[in-house]
Design an enzyme around this catalytic site. Structure first.
Site, short mmCIF file in Angstrom:
data_model
loop_
_atom_site.label_atom_id
_atom_site.label_comp_id
_atom_site.label_asym_id
_atom_site.label_seq_id
_atom_site.Cartn_x
_atom_site.Cartn_y
_atom_site.Cartn_z
N HIS A 1 3.17 10.19 2.93
CA HIS A 1 2.98 11.44 2.07
C HIS A 1 3.50 12.70 2.09
CE1 HIS A 1 -0.69 9.15 0.89
NE2 HIS A 1 -1.11 8.81 2.32
N HIS B 1 0.84 -1.16 0.06
CA HIS B 1 -0.06 0.19 0.02
C HIS B 1 0.80 1.17 -0.07
CE1 HIS B 1 -3.75 2.34 0.38
NE2 HIS B 1 -3.01 3.11 1.17
#
Length: 308
Positions: free
Chosen positions: A284, A257
């Site tokens: 992120h 992921h």
């Protein structure tokens, strides 16, 4: 190589991970040189902007883009699917400040794109061709991304958490064609110990055991577990047994992921990449800061010199 867009439009509906809202998301074909543009149809004037790293305003539990009243989050899974399908131009219409989380993976997006079809356009595709090693290291030194020259796009990811359940994991994607079978099904994940602070930060209102991989790795009291389950409107579990609270789709699903997130965030440079990405403990923030670095290079070097 020519630019590509969708052959047909499609619509997906689901709840938002952070807002808990029921969200409608429509993907439409777009003209050459449009890029990936997101339109907020619920706002006055329906503002629409290209999804690029220039607009990243936050990276807490997802990538958030913002410009004035226009704000959109949780875009990374859809962007990863568009990257894997080699879509250069697409208009996305959404009626909320985030994309629906669906099942926490990129599967619904990659499947819908496959059903809608992809068409070639007339204009040539402008790739970001990696000519030399490019490296980004986070300010705390815990996260690093390296981009190396190669004849195609590939990604290697290593994650390492201070957790007895999830420590060292690796994931690799050598060819985009394998994204659908190897990466798309990997779900976003969260540790049980993180849930309470996230709820207090007004996040993950729409989270559940169906759209996230929940990891219980540090013992809590049964009272704490019951309280968290009640807050999330989920059935409670025994506080005695550590592990994953839902079955894994892959032994290294979290690492896969994270690879998916890297692909989605790097789409924000506005071009497809020809090169090898090696990411160590990515997140992120690191992904989007690296995308900003690449985007600056692209602006300074709009026309890359040919290699003889």
């Amino acid at each position: 190589m020519k630019q590509q867009t969708l052959a047909n439009s499609f619509t997906l509906e689901g709840k938002g991970l952070h807002t808990g809202l029921n969200i409608r998301l429509t993907f439409l074909p777009a003209a050459e040189n449009t890029g990936i543009c997101i339109k907020r149809v619920d706002l006055p004037g329906q503002p629409c902007y290209e999804a690029t790293s220039d607009l990243v305003s936050s990276t807490q539990r997802g990538t958030v883009l913002e410009k004035g009243e226009w704000k959109i989050s949780t875009i990374e899974h859809a962007m990863a699917a568009l990257s894997a399908a080699d879509i250069d131009n697409c208009l996305i219409e959404v009626n909320a400040p985030e994309f629906p989380i669906m099942d926490g993976s990129a599967r619904p997006f990659i499947q819908a794109i496959a059903e809608a079809g992809v068409v070639q356009q007339k204009e040539d595709r402008e790739m970001f061709v990696v000519r030399k090693r490019i490296e980004y290291v986070s300010t705390d030194g815990k996260s690093k991304i390296v981009l190396l020259p190669d004849d195609h796009f590939s990604v290697d990811v290593h994650v390492d958490y201070p957790s007895p359940i999830l420590s060292n994991q690796y994931a690799s994607l050598e060819h985009k064609e394998d994204f659908s079978t190897e990466i798309a099904d990997a779900r976003t994940f969260v540790f049980v110990r993180e849930i309470e602070p996230l709820l207090q930060a007004n996040l993950i209102k729409g989270g559940d055991l169906q759209n996230a991989l929940v990891i219980y790795d540090k013992p809590l009291s049964q009272e704490q577990i019951d309280h968290i389950a009640s807050e999330m409107h989920q059935p409670t579990v025994s506080a005695d047994k550590l592990g994953y609270l839902s079955p894994l789709k892959f032994d290294n699903e979290p690492a896969r992921h994270k690879l998916l997130d890297v692909m989605g965030d790097l789409m924000l440079i506005g071009k497809q990449i020809q090169g090898k990405v090696i990411a160590s403990c990515p997140g992120h923030h690191t992904n989007t800061e690296f995308a900003k670095t690449l985007r600056k290079q692209i602006k300074h070097q709009e026309v890359q010199a040919p290699v003889y």
